[in-house]
Design a protein around this motif. Structure first.
Motif, PDB file in Angstrom:
ATOM      1  N   ALA A  98      42.191  23.098  -1.895  1.00  0.00           N
ATOM      2  CA  ALA A  98      40.792  22.647  -2.009  1.00  0.00           C
ATOM      3  C   ALA A  98      40.201  22.356  -0.632  1.00  0.00           C
ATOM      4  CB  ALA A  98      40.718  21.403  -2.893  1.00  0.00           C
ATOM      5  N   ILE A  99      40.979  21.676   0.215  1.00  0.00           N
ATOM      6  CA  ILE A  99      40.483  21.333   1.558  1.00  0.00           C
ATOM      7  C   ILE A  99      40.274  22.605   2.375  1.00  0.00           C
ATOM      8  CG2 ILE A  99      41.080  20.142   3.719  1.00  0.00           C
ATOM      9  CD1 ILE A  99      42.625  18.076   1.922  1.00  0.00           C
ATOM     10  N   ALA A 105      46.897  15.554   5.086  1.00  0.00           N
ATOM     11  CA  ALA A 105      45.478  15.922   5.279  1.00  0.00           C
ATOM     12  C   ALA A 105      45.269  16.461   6.695  1.00  0.00           C
ATOM     13  CB  ALA A 105      44.585  14.710   5.031  1.00  0.00           C
ATOM     14  N   ARG A 106      45.946  15.841   7.667  1.00  0.00           N
ATOM     15  CA  ARG A 106      45.790  16.312   9.058  1.00  0.00           C
ATOM     16  C   ARG A 106      46.481  17.660   9.261  1.00  0.00           C
ATOM     17  NH1 ARG A 106      48.015  12.411  12.752  1.00  0.00           N
ATOM     18  NH2 ARG A 106      49.139  11.408  11.056  1.00  0.00           N
ATOM     19  N   ILE A 107      47.613  17.853   8.631  1.00  0.00           N
ATOM     20  CA  ILE A 107      48.301  19.159   8.727  1.00  0.00           C
ATOM     21  C   ILE A 107      47.370  20.271   8.222  1.00  0.00           C
ATOM     22  CG2 ILE A 107      50.151  20.552   7.679  1.00  0.00           C
ATOM     23  CD1 ILE A 107      51.944  18.056   7.781  1.00  0.00           C
ATOM     24  N   ILE A 108      46.688  19.989   7.138  1.00  0.00           N
ATOM     25  CA  ILE A 108      45.828  21.005   6.513  1.00  0.00           C
ATOM     26  C   ILE A 108      44.637  21.331   7.425  1.00  0.00           C
ATOM     27  CG2 ILE A 108      44.390  21.517   4.489  1.00  0.00           C
ATOM     28  CD1 ILE A 108      46.306  19.263   3.113  1.00  0.00           C
ATOM     29  N   ALA A 136      43.695  24.959   9.190  1.00  0.00           N
ATOM     30  CA  ALA A 136      42.373  25.607   9.110  1.00  0.00           C
ATOM     31  C   ALA A 136      41.736  25.745  10.493  1.00  0.00           C
ATOM     32  CB  ALA A 136      41.459  24.802   8.192  1.00  0.00           C
ATOM     33  N   ASP A 137      42.466  25.303  11.516  1.00  0.00           N
ATOM     34  CA  ASP A 137      41.953  25.298  12.891  1.00  0.00           C
ATOM     35  C   ASP A 137      40.682  24.449  13.016  1.00  0.00           C
ATOM     36  OD1 ASP A 137      42.140  25.892  15.547  1.00  0.00           O
ATOM     37  OD2 ASP A 137      41.078  27.805  15.418  1.00  0.00           O
ATOM     38  N   LYS A 138      40.692  23.318  12.322  1.00  0.00           N
ATOM     39  CA  LYS A 138      39.557  22.381  12.405  1.00  0.00           C
ATOM     40  C   LYS A 138      40.100  20.985  12.760  1.00  0.00           C
ATOM     41  CE  LYS A 138      36.427  25.121  10.201  1.00  0.00           C
ATOM     42  NZ  LYS A 138      35.745  26.096  10.850  1.00  0.00           N
ATOM     43  N   GLN A 141      57.687  25.500   5.704  1.00  0.00           N
ATOM     44  CA  GLN A 141      57.979  24.582   6.818  1.00  0.00           C
ATOM     45  C   GLN A 141      56.658  24.213   7.492  1.00  0.00           C
ATOM     46  OE1 GLN A 141      60.498  23.191   8.659  1.00  0.00           O
ATOM     47  NE2 GLN A 141      61.871  23.521   6.918  1.00  0.00           N
ATOM     48  N   LEU A 142      56.430  22.933   7.745  1.00  0.00           N
ATOM     49  CA  LEU A 142      55.160  22.524   8.370  1.00  0.00           C
ATOM     50  C   LEU A 142      55.446  21.657   9.588  1.00  0.00           C
ATOM     51  CD1 LEU A 142      53.420  21.548   5.022  1.00  0.00           C
ATOM     52  CD2 LEU A 142      52.796  23.515   6.434  1.00  0.00           C
TER      53      LEU A 142
END
Ligand code: BDR
Ligand code: CA
Length: 315
Positions: A21-22, A53-56, A60-62, A95-96
Motif C-alpha cells: 500500500a505504501i 515503514a522506513r525500509i519501505i 521506493a527511493d523516497k 532479505q532487507l
C-alpha cells in the motif's frame, strides 16, 4: 483543469500488505501526496513497524518521507500481534537491509494533530491500515481536528466474511476495539475496506509473476512479500492466493470507480469478549440507525492488479 493530488497521512503497522500500500502511494504523486507516515503497534510491535515503514520508503527511493512512531499499545487492551501471518519481523520474505533514513522525533499522534491544524480544513485524508489507536488518540486529545478531516479511508472490519483473527472480528478492529469505536462514532466521513472486499483481491501465480517480471527491486520485493504472505491464507481458506488488504485503501483514492459499496450504519462491539471487535454492519438496512460509513463490498480485481502493477513499475 489541473487536478491536485489528495493530501494523505498513512497510519500503518507494516506488514507485507501495508508495504505494498505504501509503495502504491509513493508511486502515485499525481494522485496522492504523502504528508507523513505514522506507525502504530499491530501486526508486530512498534519498534518493528516504524523500522519497516522506513525500509519501505527507502525501497521506493523516497528517504525524504516523514516517518513517525505513534502508540505502542491499544487504548485499553493488551497488544495482540500477527507474526503467524507476517513473520517475526512483520516483513518476512526477502532479505532487507537496515534503514538509514531517520525516524522523526515528533510523536505520530502529535504529527496528525499538528498537520490537521496547519493544513486548510477538509484537505487532509487519513488512511489507517492498522489498529486505530493513533487516530482515536488524536481525536480524543484534540477534538477540534475532527471537523477538519476530509475523510478517513481505512482497512478494517468485515460483514459477510465475519472474522479473521477471531470467528467474529477482523484483526485491525479486534486489536483496538475501543479506538475503532471512537473513530466510527466520530462523525468523520468514513470509507471502510472490510474483508468482504479485500478477500476479492487475491494474488495468484500470474499476478505475482507480473511483479517479478518488472525486473526492478520493488517489483521483486512485492513478489517475494506476496509469496511469503500468501501461504497463510492459502492454508487457511484454501484460496488461490493472498488478499492484498491494505492496498485497497490507496487504490480507492486513485481509482474509486474500481470499488462499490453502500452507505450504512456500522457499530463496533466493545462489550462481549466472544464477539469483541465485531463490525456490526447494517448492510441490509434493518435498523433506522443513520449511515456513518461507505462500506465497500465489491471490486474490479483485474483493474486493481493492473493499476498496482503499473504503478509499482514506476519505482
Ligand atoms: C489487516 O490485518 C493485518 O494483518 C493486515 O496488514 C491488514 O491491515 C487484515 O485483517
Ligand atoms: Ca495492516
Amino acid at each position: 483543469m489541473t487536478r491536485h493530488p489528495r493530501k494523505i497521512i498513512i497510519d500503518t503497522d507494516p506488514g507485507q500488505d501495508d508495504a505494498v500500500a505504501i509503495l502504491l502511494a509513493l508511486a502515485s504523486p499525481e494522485d496522492v501526496e504523502v504528508l507523513g507516515i505514522t506507525a502504530v503497534a499491530g501486526n508486530v510491535p512498534l519498534p518493528l513497524t516504524e523500522r519497516n515503514a522506513r525500509i519501505i520508503c527507502e525501497l521506493a527511493d523516497k528517504p525524504e518521507t516523514l516517518v513517525f512512531a505513534g502508540c505502542d499499545r491499544p487504548l485499553q487492551r493488551a497488544l495482540v500481534t500477527a507474526e503467524h501471518v507476517h513473520g517475526k519481523t512483520g516483513l518476512d520474505g526477502p532479505q532487507l537491509a537496515d534503514p538509514v533514513m531517520p525516524l522523526q522525533a515528533l510523536h505520530g499522534v502529535d504529527f496528525i494533530i499538528e498537520t490537521l491544524r496547519r493544513e486548510p480544513a477538509h484537505t487532509v485524508t487519513l488512511c489507517p491500515l492498522g489498529p486505530l489507536t493513533n487516530i482515536a488518540t488524536a481525536l480524543q486529545r484534540a477534538p477540534d481536528i475532527t471537523a477538519r478531516i476530509q475523510q478517513i479511508v481505512l482497512m478494517g472490519g468485515a460483514y459477510f466474511e465475519v472474522g479473521n483473527i477471531t470467528p467474529a472480528a477482523e484483526f485491525n478492529i479486534y486489536v483496538d476495539p475501543q479506538a475503532a469505536d471512537i473513530v466510527f462514532k466520530s462523525g468523520v466521513p468514513l470509507v471502510v475496506m472490510p474483508l468482504d472486499v479485500t478477500h476479492k483481491v487475491l494474488t495468484n501465480r500470474k499476478r505475482i509473476e507480473a511483479f517479478r517480471a518488472l525486473g526492478t527491486e520493488p517489483g521483486r520485493m512485492v513478489a517475494e512479500w506476496t509469496d511469503f504472505f500468501e501461504r497463510f491464507d492459502m492454508q487457511k481458506y484454501g484460496s488461490e492466493g493472498a488478499p492484498l488488504h491494505d492496498p485497497c485503501v490507496i487504490a480507492y483514492l486513485i481509482r474509486p470507480e474500481l470499488f462499490q459499496g453502500r452507505h450504512i450504519n456500522v457499530q463496533i462491539e466493545t462489550m462481549s469478549e466472544l464477539t469483541m471487535g465485531m463490525t456490526v454492519a447494517d448492510w441490509w438496512g434493518v435498523t433506522k440507525r443513520p449511515a456513518n460509513a461507505l462500506f465497500i463490498g465489491s471490486v474490479d480485481a483485474d483493474g486493481f492488479f493492473a493499476l498496482l502493477t503499473d504503478r509499482i513499475a514506476r519505482l
